[in-house]
Motif scaffolding. Structure first.
Motif, PDB file in Angstrom:
ATOM      1  N   MET A   1       2.459  -2.011   3.855  1.00 28.11           N
ATOM      2  CA  MET A   1       1.550  -0.957   4.268  1.00 28.11           C
ATOM      3  C   MET A   1       1.901   0.550   4.164  1.00 28.11           C
ATOM      4  N   PRO A   2       1.163   1.274   4.220  1.00 25.61           N
ATOM      5  CA  PRO A   2       1.490   2.712   4.176  1.00 25.61           C
ATOM      6  C   PRO A   2       2.102   3.077   5.327  1.00 25.61           C
ATOM      7  N   THR A   3       3.263   3.885   5.154  1.00 25.61           N
ATOM      8  CA  THR A   3       4.345   4.034   6.282  1.00 25.61           C
ATOM      9  C   THR A   3       4.785   5.394   5.917  1.00 25.61           C
ATOM     10  N   PHE A   4       5.234   6.154   7.141  1.00 29.27           N
ATOM     11  CA  PHE A   4       5.674   7.287   7.040  1.00 29.27           C
ATOM     12  C   PHE A   4       7.101   7.577   7.728  1.00 29.27           C
ATOM     13  N   ALA A   5       7.874   8.428   7.391  1.00 27.45           N
ATOM     14  CA  ALA A   5       9.236   8.496   8.060  1.00 27.45           C
ATOM     15  C   ALA A   5       9.344   9.957   8.054  1.00 27.45           C
ATOM     16  N   PHE A   6      10.025  10.692   9.280  1.00 32.76           N
ATOM     17  CA  PHE A   6      10.270  11.843   9.434  1.00 32.76           C
ATOM     18  C   PHE A   6      11.749  12.097   8.800  1.00 32.76           C
ATOM     19  N   ASN A   7      12.103  13.176   8.278  1.00 32.66           N
ATOM     20  CA  ASN A   7      13.346  13.469   7.777  1.00 32.66           C
ATOM     21  C   ASN A   7      14.406  13.750   8.796  1.00 32.66           C
ATOM     22  N   VAL A   8      14.970  12.777   9.233  1.00 36.28           N
ATOM     23  CA  VAL A   8      16.327  13.170  10.404  1.00 36.28           C
ATOM     24  C   VAL A   8      17.222  13.609   9.906  1.00 36.28           C
ATOM     25  N   THR A   9      17.508  13.895   8.697  1.00 37.97           N
ATOM     26  CA  THR A   9      18.801  14.611   8.154  1.00 37.97           C
ATOM     27  C   THR A   9      18.259  15.900   7.497  1.00 37.97           C
ATOM     28  N   SER A  10      16.979  16.478   7.755  1.00 37.84           N
ATOM     29  CA  SER A  10      16.547  17.514   7.175  1.00 37.84           C
ATOM     30  C   SER A  10      17.791  18.739   7.042  1.00 37.84           C
ATOM     31  N   ASP A  11      17.622  19.348   5.852  1.00 40.09           N
ATOM     32  CA  ASP A  11      18.474  20.609   5.746  1.00 40.09           C
ATOM     33  C   ASP A  11      18.406  21.763   6.575  1.00 40.09           C
TER      34      ASP A  11
ATOM     35  N   ASN B   1      16.636  14.955  -0.625  1.00 39.92           N
ATOM     36  CA  ASN B   1      16.438  15.260   0.776  1.00 39.92           C
ATOM     37  C   ASN B   1      15.480  16.601   0.980  1.00 39.92           C
ATOM     38  N   GLN B   2      14.495  16.664  -0.055  1.00 36.27           N
ATOM     39  CA  GLN B   2      13.863  18.081   0.285  1.00 36.27           C
ATOM     40  C   GLN B   2      12.459  17.753   1.046  1.00 36.27           C
ATOM     41  N   LEU B   3      12.202  16.590   1.320  1.00 34.96           N
ATOM     42  CA  LEU B   3      10.864  16.368   1.913  1.00 34.96           C
ATOM     43  C   LEU B   3      10.939  16.177   3.519  1.00 34.96           C
TER      44      LEU B   3
END
Length: 679
Positions: free
Chosen positions: A392-402, A541-543
Motif C-alpha cells: 500500500m502507499p506508505t510515507f516515512a519521515f527522514n528521522v536521520t535528516s542532515d 539521505n536527501q529527502l
C-alpha cells in the motif's frame, strides 16, 4: 512443428512406459490424467507413469535462426542434446500453444520499472504455484531439509544446460554464493537473504547435481526466498569464473586483453554489483569494449536471453536450451522474441497502453489509470483486470535528516503520530481509489498474520485533525509569521518537498496527503520525479519524506529480514533512516546510532526467522516486531488498494492473478513460459 522421438536409453528413458504418446494435458482439461505431486506440472517419469505413455518431444522450427542471433553461441545441436534428461513438464492453462511472435514489453528505464518484464522470463530454484501458498520445483528437481532447518539440499536436473549449451550444475550454485554474493569485490556487503542470523552460510557441492546450504542458525524461510525473489541462486561459473580472480589466476590478464582493468570489472560488467537481475550488460555499460568480450550477455537459464541493449530498450530471443516442455512434449517457451522499450514519462506509457502497443503490464499502473483503460479496452485490443495489492502507499519521515532541526522534529514520535492522524484515509480511498481500498496503518506484514491483533491495523490511522494540531503544538511547531503554516521549533520555515515517482505510488494520493498536511499547518510541495531520481535522492539521505508502496507477506519476511533492519529495505524499494543503516553496517564507525527499539527489532527478526512459523514463540516474536515498527510509526500507511493488470487480447494461456503485487515476483507463479500470441 518438427517432431522428434527421443528413445536413447540414457535420455528420457522410462522403464516399462507404453509407446503411446502422452496426452496433451492442460489445466482446463486434465484428460483423465491424475495430478502430479505438485500443481500444474510434472516430472517426466511422473507423467509417463500416470498417463502410461512415452513422451515425444518437439522443437520450435525457428530455434536455429533464433540461436544464430545469440553472439558466441555454437550452432544449435539436436533437441536431444539441448533438453535435460529430466525436463520439467508444464501443463498449459488452456491449450497447447503455437510457436512464434514478438512479445511487446514496456518499462521505465534500464533499471526502473523492469521487474514486471523480468518476471516473465524469470526462473529460480523453486517458485510459488499460483495459489501463492505451495512451493514447487523449478530449476531444482527437489529439495530437502534437515530436522532443525540448518541444512537445505537441492537436487538439480540431470543434463540441464546454460543458454550457451554448457552444463549447469551444483558448482554454479556454489559459485553464485561463495564468489559473487559473499565477495566484497563484487557486492560490497552481503545481502540479508544470503545470511542466517546475520552470519554467512557455507555451500557444499555433494555431486554434479546436488548442492547443500549449511546455515549457522535455523532459517526455515530460506526456501521461500528462492520462490519469490529476483536474485537467482546460481550463476554461470564456466563463463564468469574465467574472469574471477579467485577462480582463474589469469583472470586479470584476460580482462586486460579485453580493455578492462581487472577481472572483477568484467564480472561486474556482466553481473553488476548489486545482484539486480537487469543490471546493464556490456552492450550498454561498455559499448566500446563489448566486441572484445566473448559474449554480449552472460549465459542464462531464463526462457529468453538478451541480444541487444541500448538506452532505448532491449531485445530478447528464446533460449534454445530452456529446460521446460509442455505436456505434448513441445520445448518451451512458445514466444520467439521479446522487445522491451523504455519510456520514462507516465503519460506516454499510458498512451501506449491505451493504443494497445503492449502485451502485458502491471508494474507502475496506478488505479487512477483504470477509467481510461477500461474505456479503451475494446478499441485497443486489451483487457484490464483489477486485483488487490499486497502493498500500500506508505510515507516515512527522514528521522536521520542532515538538517538537524528537521531531524529533531521528524524523530519525535508525536510529530509522526500527528502526521498520521492528519491523513484522511477515507477521502484517499474514495477520491483516488474509487472506494475499492481498505484504510489501514502500515504493520510490515501483508496480509495481516493471525498473530497481529486487529487494532494494530488502525493504530493512529483515524482521521483526527484536532489531535494532529494538539500534537504539533506539543512538539513546539507554531505559526510564527501568520501565514497559516507552522515553523520548526527554532523558528525556521518548514516546507516538505514531496518527491514522488509514479512507479511507486499515484501522484493523486500524494496530492491528497499533501493537502491534509497543509490543513494542519505543515507546508509542502508535490513534485513528480523519475524512479531513478527518487531512488538516488532517497539513498543519499536527501529527502524529507520517502514514499512508495510497501508491505510484504509473512513468507517473504521469513526469508528476508530487510524491512526490519535499517534502512528497512534495499535500494530498489522504500527506505528511511539511511544514517541508522550506515551506523549498523559500519558497526558504529559512521552514521547515526539508532534508538534501542531498532536494536530490539534487529534481534527479534533474527529469532523470528530461526523459529518455526506458527509456534507460540514465533507468534510472540512477530507481534513484538509489529509493536516496535508500527508503535513507532517509522512508516505511515494509507489504504490497501486494488491495482489494474493489463493483458493484450492476443496473449493466451493467461489466468487471473490473485494479487497485483511484487511480493511473489509478479508473473512468476503464473508460468509465462507457456503464454503464447495469436497475432
Amino acid at each position: 512443428m518438427k517432431r522428434l522421438l527421443l528413445s536413447s536409453a540414457a535420455l528420457f528413458a522410462f522403464s516399462g512406459a507404453a509407446m503411446a504418446a502422452c496426452p496433451a494435458v492442460t489445466v482446463a482439461d486434465p484428460m483423465g490424467v491424475a495430478a502430479g505431486a505438485y500443481p500444474q506440472q510434472y516430472e517426466l517419469a511422473e507423467i509417463q507413469s500416470l498417463a502410461d505413455c512415452t513422451m515425444e518431444f518437439s522443437e520450435n522450427p525457428d530455434i536455429a535462426a533464433l540461436n544464430s542471433r545469440i553472439r558466441g553461441n555454437p550452432e544449435v545441436p539436436a533437441l536431444a542434446d539441448r533438453l535435460p534428461s529430466e525436463p520439467l513438464v508444464v501443463a498449459p492453462y488452456e491449450m497447447i500453444g503455437n510457436y512464434g511472435g514478438m512479445f511487446n514489453a514496456l518499462s521505465n528505464a534500464t533499471e526502473a520499472g523492469t521487474s514486471d518484464f523480468m518476471s516473465v522470463r524469470h526462473v529460480n530454484l523453486v517458485r510459488y504455484a499460483d495459489d501463492l501458498t505451495t512451493i514447487v520445483p523449478n530449476v531444482a528437481k527437489s529439495w530437502s531439509w534437515n530436522d532443525d532447518f540448518t541444512q537445505l539440499t537441492f537436487v538439480l536436473r540431470e543434463g540441464h544446460k546454460w543458454s550457451d549449451g554448457q552444463p549447469f550444475g551444483a558448482e554454479d550454485v556454489e559459485f553464485w554464493y561463495e564468489n559473487l554474493a559473499l565477495d566484497p569485490n563484487v557486492i560490497e556487503s552481503p545481502k540479508d537473504y544470503v545470511l542466517a542470523g546475520g552470519e554467512p552460510m557455507t555451500v557444499d557441492v555433494i555431486d554434479a547435481q546436488t548442492v547443500r546450504f549449511n546455515m549457522p542458525s535455523p532459517k526455515p524461510g530460506f526456501l521461500a526466498h528462492f520462490a519469490n525473489h529476483y536474485a537467482q541462486g546460481f550463476q554461470p561459473k564456466h563463463f564468469l569464473g574465467q574472469f574471477h580472480p579467485a577462480i582463474n589466476p589469469d583472470a586479470d590478464a584476460l580482462a586486460q586483453a579485453a580493455g578492462f582493468e581487472s577481472g572483477y570489472d568484467v564480472v561486474k560488467a556482466y553481473y553488476g554489483s548489486s545482484d539486480w537481475m537487469d543490471t546493464p550488460t556490456p552492450m550498454l555499460s561498455h559499448p566500446d569494449k563489448v566486441a572484445n568480450l566473448p559474449l554480449d550477455a552472460a549465459p542464462t537459464l531464463e526462457s529468453h536471453i538478451v541480444i541487444s541493449e541500448t538506452t532505448e530498450g532491449r531485445q530478447f530471443v528464446a533460449n534454445p536450451y530452456f529446460y521446460m516442455v509442455d505436456t505434448a512434449g513441445n520445448q518451451l517457451p512458445y514466444i520467439n522474441e521479446m522487445d522491451e522499450i523504455f519510456v520514462g514519462e507516465s503519460e506516454v506509457r499510458l498512451l501506449k497502453l491505451v493504443n494497445g502497443e503492449v502485451d502485458y503490464k502491471a508494474q507502475a499502473l496506478q488505479i487512477d489509470y483504470v477509467p481510461l483503460l477500461l474505456e479503451n479496452q475494446e478499441k485497443g485490443g486489451f483487457v484490464v483486470d483489477l486485483k488487490p495489492d499486497i502493498t500500500m502507499p506508505t510515507f516515512a519521515f527522514n528521522v536521520t535528516s542532515d538538517d538537524l532541526e528537521k531531524r529533531k522534529v521528524f524523530g519525535d514520535l508525536r510529530f509522526r503520530q500527528a502526521m498520521s492522524v492528519a491523513m484522511n484515509r477515507d477521502e484517499i480511498n474514495e477520491v483516488a481509489m474509487f472506494g475499492l481500498g481498505e484504510p489501514q496503518q502500515y504493520i510490515g506484514f501483508s496480509p495481516t498474520p493471525s498473530f497481529v491483533p486487529a487494532e494494530w491495523e488502525q493504530h493512529y490511522a483515524q482521521f483526527d485533525p484536532d489531535m494532529a494540531n494538539s500534537l504539533l503544538d506539543e512538539v513546539g511547531m507554531v505559526d510564527t509569521d501568520g501565514d497559516g503554516m507552522r515553523e520548526l521549533p527554532n523558528g525556521d520555515k518548514l516546507t516538505l518537498n514531496l518527491q514522488v515517482a509514479t512507479q511507486g505510488m499515484s501522484i493523486k494520493i500524494v496530492e491528497l496527503v499533501g493537502q491534509n498536511w497543509r490543513d494542519v499547518g505543515i507546508d509542502n510541495t508535490v513534485k513528480e520525479v523519475t524512479t531513478d531520481e527518487y531512488r538516488s535522492a532517497q539513498s543519499s539521505n536527501q529527502l524529507d519524506v520517502t514514499m512508495y508502496e510497501k508491505s510484504v507477506p509473512l513468507a517473504v519476511v521469513l526469508g528476508n529480514a530487510e524491512i526490519f533492519i535499517p534502512p528497512f529495505d534495499n535500494y530498489f524499494n522504500m527506505r528511511t533512516a539511511m544514517l541508522w543503516g550506515e551506523y549498523v553496517q559500519s558497526e558504529g564507525t559512521a552514521g547515526v546510532k539508532p534508538p534501542e527499539y531498532v536494536y530490539e527489532m534487529m534481534e527479534d527478526i533474527k529469532a523470528f526467522q530461526a523459529t518455526p512459523v506458527g509456534t507460540p514463540e514465533s507468534d510472540a516474536l512477530g507481534l513484538k516486531l509489529v509493536e516496535n515498527m508500527t508503535g513507532n510509526l517509522l512508516f505511515i500507511g494509507t489504504v490497501k488498494e486494488q491495482k489494474p493488470i493489463y493483458f493484450s487480447s492476443s496473449l493466451k494461456n493467461t489466468t487471473p492473478f490473485k494479487t497485483a503485487s511484487y511480493a511473489y515476483y509478479r508473473t512468476y507463479p503464473y508460468r509465462p513460459s507457456q503464454w503464447f500470441l495469436t497475432e
